[in-house]
Design an enzyme around this catalytic site. Sequence first.
Site, PDB file in Angstrom:
ATOM      1  CE1 TYR A  19      -3.776   2.367   0.448  1.00 42.27           C
ATOM      2  CE2 TYR A  19      -2.295   3.492   1.949  1.00 42.27           C
ATOM      3  CZ  TYR A  19      -3.443   3.485   1.188  1.00 42.27           C
ATOM      4  OH  TYR A  19      -4.248   4.596   1.154  1.00 42.27           O
ATOM      5  CD1 TRP A  34      -1.559   7.488  -1.107  1.00 40.17           C
ATOM      6  CD2 TRP A  34      -1.507   9.394  -2.282  1.00 40.17           C
ATOM      7  NE1 TRP A  34      -2.792   8.088  -0.995  1.00 40.17           N
ATOM      8  CE2 TRP A  34      -2.779   9.263  -1.694  1.00 40.17           C
ATOM      9  CE3 TRP A  34      -1.246  10.516  -3.056  1.00 40.17           C
ATOM     10  CZ2 TRP A  34      -3.793  10.215  -1.880  1.00 40.17           C
ATOM     11  CZ3 TRP A  34      -2.245  11.454  -3.221  1.00 40.17           C
ATOM     12  CH2 TRP A  34      -3.510  11.308  -2.651  1.00 40.17           C
TER      13      TRP A  34
HETATM   14  N1  LIG Z   1      -1.025  18.347   2.278  1.00 37.55           N
HETATM   15  C1  LIG Z   1      -1.554  17.110   2.294  1.00 37.55           C
HETATM   16  N2  LIG Z   1      -2.797  16.894   1.802  1.00 37.55           N
HETATM   17  C2  LIG Z   1      -3.334  15.654   1.843  1.00 37.55           C
HETATM   18  C3  LIG Z   1      -2.605  14.548   2.335  1.00 37.55           C
HETATM   19  C4  LIG Z   1      -1.292  14.792   2.858  1.00 37.55           C
HETATM   20  O1  LIG Z   1      -0.602  13.877   3.347  1.00 37.55           O
HETATM   21  N3  LIG Z   1      -0.810  16.082   2.815  1.00 37.55           N
HETATM   22  N4  LIG Z   1      -3.156  13.279   2.305  1.00 37.55           N
HETATM   23  C5  LIG Z   1      -4.244  13.047   1.370  1.00 37.55           C
HETATM   24  C6  LIG Z   1      -4.946  11.795   1.690  1.00 37.55           C
HETATM   25  S1  LIG Z   1      -4.152  10.332   1.324  1.00 37.55           S
HETATM   26  C7  LIG Z   1      -6.194  11.754   2.178  1.00 37.55           C
HETATM   27  S2  LIG Z   1      -6.961  10.242   2.409  1.00 37.55           S
HETATM   28  C8  LIG Z   1      -6.928  12.975   2.508  1.00 37.55           C
HETATM   29  C9  LIG Z   1      -7.530  12.810   3.891  1.00 37.55           C
HETATM   30  O2  LIG Z   1      -8.518  13.708   4.152  1.00 37.55           O
HETATM   31  P1  LIG Z   1      -9.092  13.704   5.653  1.00 37.55           P
HETATM   32  O3  LIG Z   1      -9.154  12.337   6.157  1.00 37.55           O
HETATM   33  O4  LIG Z   1     -10.356  14.474   5.658  1.00 37.55           O
HETATM   34  O5  LIG Z   1      -7.904  14.505   6.364  1.00 37.55           O
HETATM   35  P2  LIG Z   1      -7.476  14.775   7.873  1.00 37.55           P
HETATM   36  O6  LIG Z   1      -6.455  15.866   7.765  1.00 37.55           O
HETATM   37  O7  LIG Z   1      -7.103  13.531   8.563  1.00 37.55           O
HETATM   38  O8  LIG Z   1      -8.776  15.335   8.562  1.00 37.55           O
HETATM   39  C10 LIG Z   1      -9.399  16.551   8.177  1.00 37.55           C
HETATM   40  C11 LIG Z   1      -9.807  17.283   9.424  1.00 37.55           C
HETATM   41  O9  LIG Z   1     -10.835  16.577  10.094  1.00 37.55           O
HETATM   42  C12 LIG Z   1     -10.800  16.940  11.458  1.00 37.55           C
HETATM   43  N5  LIG Z   1     -11.254  15.827  12.273  1.00 37.55           N
HETATM   44  C13 LIG Z   1     -10.559  14.766  12.708  1.00 37.55           C
HETATM   45  N6  LIG Z   1     -11.354  13.952  13.449  1.00 37.55           N
HETATM   46  C14 LIG Z   1     -12.566  14.531  13.463  1.00 37.55           C
HETATM   47  C15 LIG Z   1     -13.818  14.196  14.045  1.00 37.55           C
HETATM   48  O10 LIG Z   1     -13.982  13.167  14.714  1.00 37.55           O
HETATM   49  N7  LIG Z   1     -14.860  15.040  13.815  1.00 37.55           N
HETATM   50  C16 LIG Z   1     -14.723  16.167  13.083  1.00 37.55           C
HETATM   51  N8  LIG Z   1     -15.805  16.922  12.881  1.00 37.55           N
HETATM   52  N9  LIG Z   1     -13.557  16.535  12.547  1.00 37.55           N
HETATM   53  C17 LIG Z   1     -12.502  15.718  12.725  1.00 37.55           C
HETATM   54  C18 LIG Z   1      -9.373  17.301  11.787  1.00 37.55           C
HETATM   55  O11 LIG Z   1      -9.335  18.520  12.507  1.00 37.55           O
HETATM   56  C19 LIG Z   1      -8.684  17.346  10.447  1.00 37.55           C
HETATM   57  O12 LIG Z   1      -7.867  18.491  10.251  1.00 37.55           O
HETATM   58  O13 LIG Z   1      -6.055  14.111   2.525  1.00 37.55           O
HETATM   59  C20 LIG Z   1      -5.256  14.185   1.368  1.00 37.55           C
HETATM   60  N10 LIG Z   1      -4.598  15.470   1.370  1.00 37.55           N
HETATM   61  N1  LIG Z   2      -2.210   8.175  12.354  1.00 41.84           N
HETATM   62  C1  LIG Z   2      -2.602   8.244  11.076  1.00 41.84           C
HETATM   63  N2  LIG Z   2      -2.074   7.407  10.168  1.00 41.84           N
HETATM   64  C2  LIG Z   2      -2.451   7.497   8.877  1.00 41.84           C
HETATM   65  C3  LIG Z   2      -3.414   8.454   8.465  1.00 41.84           C
HETATM   66  C4  LIG Z   2      -3.974   9.301   9.454  1.00 41.84           C
HETATM   67  O1  LIG Z   2      -4.851  10.142   9.166  1.00 41.84           O
HETATM   68  N3  LIG Z   2      -3.533   9.181  10.744  1.00 41.84           N
HETATM   69  N4  LIG Z   2      -3.778   8.520   7.144  1.00 41.84           N
HETATM   70  C5  LIG Z   2      -3.635   7.317   6.337  1.00 41.84           C
HETATM   71  C6  LIG Z   2      -3.820   7.578   4.918  1.00 41.84           C
HETATM   72  S1  LIG Z   2      -5.303   8.322   4.480  1.00 41.84           S
HETATM   73  C7  LIG Z   2      -2.919   7.209   3.974  1.00 41.84           C
HETATM   74  S2  LIG Z   2      -3.359   7.333   2.320  1.00 41.84           S
HETATM   75  C8  LIG Z   2      -1.619   6.628   4.324  1.00 41.84           C
HETATM   76  C9  LIG Z   2      -0.471   7.101   3.420  1.00 41.84           C
HETATM   77  O2  LIG Z   2       0.623   6.253   3.514  1.00 41.84           O
HETATM   78  P1  LIG Z   2       1.657   6.049   2.308  1.00 41.84           P
HETATM   79  O3  LIG Z   2       0.984   6.267   1.002  1.00 41.84           O
HETATM   80  O4  LIG Z   2       2.347   4.759   2.514  1.00 41.84           O
HETATM   81  O5  LIG Z   2       2.681   7.248   2.569  1.00 41.84           O
HETATM   82  P2  LIG Z   2       3.760   7.928   1.624  1.00 41.84           P
HETATM   83  O6  LIG Z   2       4.634   8.747   2.508  1.00 41.84           O
HETATM   84  O7  LIG Z   2       3.086   8.637   0.507  1.00 41.84           O
HETATM   85  O8  LIG Z   2       4.620   6.695   1.084  1.00 41.84           O
HETATM   86  C10 LIG Z   2       5.043   6.588  -0.222  1.00 41.84           C
HETATM   87  C11 LIG Z   2       6.465   6.035  -0.225  1.00 41.84           C
HETATM   88  O9  LIG Z   2       6.790   5.663  -1.559  1.00 41.84           O
HETATM   89  C12 LIG Z   2       8.059   6.192  -1.924  1.00 41.84           C
HETATM   90  N5  LIG Z   2       8.010   6.435  -3.381  1.00 41.84           N
HETATM   91  C13 LIG Z   2       7.491   7.489  -4.042  1.00 41.84           C
HETATM   92  N6  LIG Z   2       7.603   7.325  -5.372  1.00 41.84           N
HETATM   93  C14 LIG Z   2       8.191   6.131  -5.574  1.00 41.84           C
HETATM   94  C15 LIG Z   2       8.575   5.402  -6.743  1.00 41.84           C
HETATM   95  O10 LIG Z   2       8.398   5.844  -7.872  1.00 41.84           O
HETATM   96  N7  LIG Z   2       9.141   4.169  -6.541  1.00 41.84           N
HETATM   97  C16 LIG Z   2       9.350   3.665  -5.305  1.00 41.84           C
HETATM   98  N8  LIG Z   2       9.896   2.445  -5.221  1.00 41.84           N
HETATM   99  N9  LIG Z   2       9.030   4.340  -4.188  1.00 41.84           N
HETATM  100  C17 LIG Z   2       8.449   5.556  -4.310  1.00 41.84           C
HETATM  101  C18 LIG Z   2       8.216   7.455  -1.109  1.00 41.84           C
HETATM  102  O11 LIG Z   2       9.591   7.775  -0.943  1.00 41.84           O
HETATM  103  C19 LIG Z   2       7.504   7.074   0.195  1.00 41.84           C
HETATM  104  O12 LIG Z   2       8.384   6.516   1.124  1.00 41.84           O
HETATM  105  O13 LIG Z   2      -1.317   6.925   5.685  1.00 41.84           O
HETATM  106  C20 LIG Z   2      -2.361   6.523   6.582  1.00 41.84           C
HETATM  107  N10 LIG Z   2      -1.909   6.642   7.961  1.00 41.84           N
HETATM  108 MO   LIG Z   3      -5.277   8.629   2.168  1.00 38.92          MO
END
Ligand SMILES: Nc1nc2c(c(=O)[nH]1)N[C@H]1C(S)=C(S)[C@@H](COP(=O)(O)OP(=O)(O)OC[C@H]3O[C@@H](n4cnc5c(=O)[nH]c(N)nc54)[C@H](O)[C@@H]3O)O[C@H]1N2
Ligand SMILES: Nc1nc2c(c(=O)[nH]1)N[C@H]1C(S)=C(S)[C@@H](COP(=O)(O)OP(=O)(O)OC[C@H]3O[C@@H](n4cnc5c(=O)[nH]c(N)nc54)[C@H](O)[C@@H]3O)O[C@H]1N2
Ligand SMILES: [Mo]
Length: 758
Positions: free
Chosen positions: A107, A109
């Site tokens: 898993y 991105w």
């Molecule tokens: N810059 C940046 N942008 C991203 C990402 C990143 O790593 N960096 N990750 C991307 C990914 S993979 C995803 S899945 C999306 C995720 O999108 P979300 O899951 O929506 O992102 P979060 O930042 O975890 O949460 C958004 C806000 O929800 C609020 N929140 C948390 N728990 C609760 C709750 O129980 N109730 C309410 N009402 N609010 C709550 C928090 O204050 C938080 O800032 O974002 C994407 N966007």
């Molecule tokens: N506590 C907590 N945990 C969370 C979340 C949260 O809200 N709270 N959010 C969750 C969510 S929504 C998500 S989506 C996940 C995200 O978790 P991940 O998607 O696993 O996080 P990334 O840091 O994007 O990891 C991508 C990795 O791939 C490597 N990479 C990038 N490009 C390439 C490539 O071309 N080749 C290879 N071989 N490697 C590459 C990067 O260096 C990096 O280490 O985290 C989850 N974990």
């Molecule tokens: Mo995500």
Amino acid sequence: MSYTSLHWGAYRPLVENGRLVEMRPVPWDRDPSPIGSSLPGAIDSPSRVRRPAVRQGFLERPGRSGEGRGCEPFVEVDWDTALDLVAAELQRVRRDYGNRAIFGGSYGWSSAGRFHHAQSQLHRFLNGFGGYVSSRDSYSLGAGRVLMPHIAGDMDWLLAQHTSWDNLAEHCQLFVAFGGLPLKNAQVSPGGASDHLLREAIGKLSRAGVRFVNVGPLRSDLEGATDCEWWPLRPGSDTALMLALAYVLVDEGLQDEAFLARYTVGFERFRDYLLGHSDGQPKDPHWASARTDIPAPRIVELARRMAASRTMINVAYALQRAVHGEQPFWMTVTLAALLGQIGLPGGGFGLGYGAMNNTGSGRKPFSGPRLDQGSNPVRDFIPVARIADMLLQPGAPFDYDGQRHHYPDIRLVYWAGGNAFHHHQDLNRFVRAWQRPQTIVVHEQYWTAQAKYADIVLPATTVLERDDIGSASSDRFMVAMKRAIAPVGEARHDYRIFLDLARRLGFAEAFGEGRDEMDWLRHTYEGSRQRAREQGIELPDFDDFWAEGCFEVPRPAEQTVLLKAFRDDPHAHPLGTPSGRLELYSERIAGFGYADCPGHPVWFEPPAPRYPLHLISNQPKTRLHSQYDHGAYSRASKIREREPLMLNSQDAAARGIADGDVVRVFNAHGALLAGAIVSDEVRPGVVQLATGAWYDPLDPAAPDSLEKHGNPNVLTRDVGASSLSQGCSAHTAHVEIERWTGELPPVSAFQPPRFVAR
Ligand SMILES: Nc1nc2c(c(=O)[nH]1)N[C@H]1C(S)=C(S)[C@@H](COP(=O)(O)OP(=O)(O)OC[C@H]3O[C@@H](n4cnc5c(=O)[nH]c(N)nc54)[C@H](O)[C@@H]3O)O[C@H]1N2
Ligand SMILES: Nc1nc2c(c(=O)[nH]1)N[C@H]1C(S)=C(S)[C@@H](COP(=O)(O)OP(=O)(O)OC[C@H]3O[C@@H](n4cnc5c(=O)[nH]c(N)nc54)[C@H](O)[C@@H]3O)O[C@H]1N2
Ligand SMILES: [Mo]
């Protein structure tokens, strides 16, 4: 023109003497993301994996013991040695245990280019090798993805037709946002975000007079709106608030009976629960107030306002990344159904406006270039967030979406393009689970913990070092991503690595199909051209596209309104649910018999927490997950090298913590160091610590060691959201916090591991 695409935007790389010096945002992007500025400097920093490397103990006795992972030094080897070793391990494990002992879920991105998408490359490769144990769903939307098809429709189908911002600007009057509309999150979309929309959209809605309500623990989750109330509710209590809003509607007869009769099933069953007929507890505003910290009169007033306005109810993904995470999503749909505005312009519900840039763009999605992954003969899978359970309990049963399955017995783990030491919960438990497999192979660009805890690390190129195509669902541009610099060190493309392995394993022809990389770009582009044509979108021919450098996907003439076709004619356009309608009560889910996810949305009373502060580990503003945490933009945000943690002034005062202090954050799962920001932008009783600080234990050889950099996943619980989805539940976490008075250990997260000679 020479562009490149990252998940957080399109840029023009500026290269001098072969070195990347600047990432200039493309001129058409209305609100470029500063995360791009992290690449120069990071890309050839000491954190870069430059040569293939093997853990010392593994090189001596391959496949024997995982105990030295993360502690032992590495030996750098040449490519042939490394590839021979990987091929031999794959063959050994397949011979002795079969393909069901190989975990290739991997898993993560990866990077934005669609051909060099590491996970797709790995899956195609492992399928060619006879298959692998896969993972399902995502960390993002674990509970949502499993729930929605039962009650409304497939999640991707819904996301692709979200009501467009321009439609909302014309028709919406009240925008109620559970979890806000975080600008920090809308920087990204998987595959690319070539034109950033949210800031302008909030401005446009504001100018049109839309009133916003930001329901959630952080004020900054909704910025830039002229008329915005902040309702600092207790995290995890949204379902109680939504139930009380529904209660007021029903109590005052404000629900849309005609809509409920024509487009939904199960309202009566739900109403019996709502009014307390089935359990003796009416879910009224007083009841909800005690659970949410929102005063009852405000709940009554908002419910009336919602009924009197054209109302959009938006819910952040975050709410379902929690124990019982299905409930707030189910209640969002239920509440919107009571209002009866689903399928009308400007009203209804939204699942994650603001979570991704492209949601609400109003552009017609088509499936961009993609690599055919072949087919996987191995049927075993896990719900993605159950990886530690799988490694710790081979053979144990687990429930998932109405069925009972068993965890496979994994001997070899292969990872490319993800960082489990970023994404998984309860990292101390995960580190123990991670010792179980005999062999762990990782392709990485940087020395993240994912690489440091592997046996064999193969250096991968970044997007700037290869040609590719950038394309994301509903994005404005397709981008010809042209190689800008030479590979750093001895890094190779994931594709080339797998092709060389396939050659050793005897299926190079099937894997590579005799194409070079440019041939592959053309081939995958042609596939997407076909699929675009089916959507009425005509892509230019490949050579023109490549010469031009980008292609603007035409905008459809009509504004998108979610579920409009269903509303216009529910018989001609039924939903994919068993009844073809929105299900406020689901016979099917009820039939699964899960105590933790019954047949209609319910409130589960949370147990009294053992630690006083709710931990919100949300998405980081200064990077994508762990990607480019070692870059300039992310590092500038750190406090004395640690990840910033925000806490309320009352909680800080009670603990003698001042702004800028280093704090120790702890609970039964672990402890970490972070840098305190004292601010009333976060409600009392909640601390916010973004994900993404590279995992950095003080003593990797000691169990449950102090994490010294601020990775919140040493504090989160590793339990599924429910038996239905088994989704990631990271947002249900509690901690205590104290000022750190000890000596401050230096952060070593960004240093490469120790290397020794063979
Ligand atoms: N810059 C940046 N942008 C991203 C990402 C990143 O790593 N960096 N990750 C991307 C990914 S993979 C995803 S899945 C999306 C995720 O999108 P979300 O899951 O929506 O992102 P979060 O930042 O975890 O949460 C958004 C806000 O929800 C609020 N929140 C948390 N728990 C609760 C709750 O129980 N109730 C309410 N009402 N609010 C709550 C928090 O204050 C938080 O800032 O974002 C994407 N966007
Ligand atoms: N506590 C907590 N945990 C969370 C979340 C949260 O809200 N709270 N959010 C969750 C969510 S929504 C998500 S989506 C996940 C995200 O978790 P991940 O998607 O696993 O996080 P990334 O840091 O994007 O990891 C991508 C990795 O791939 C490597 N990479 C990038 N490009 C390439 C490539 O071309 N080749 C290879 N071989 N490697 C590459 C990067 O260096 C990096 O280490 O985290 C989850 N974990
Ligand atoms: Mo995500």
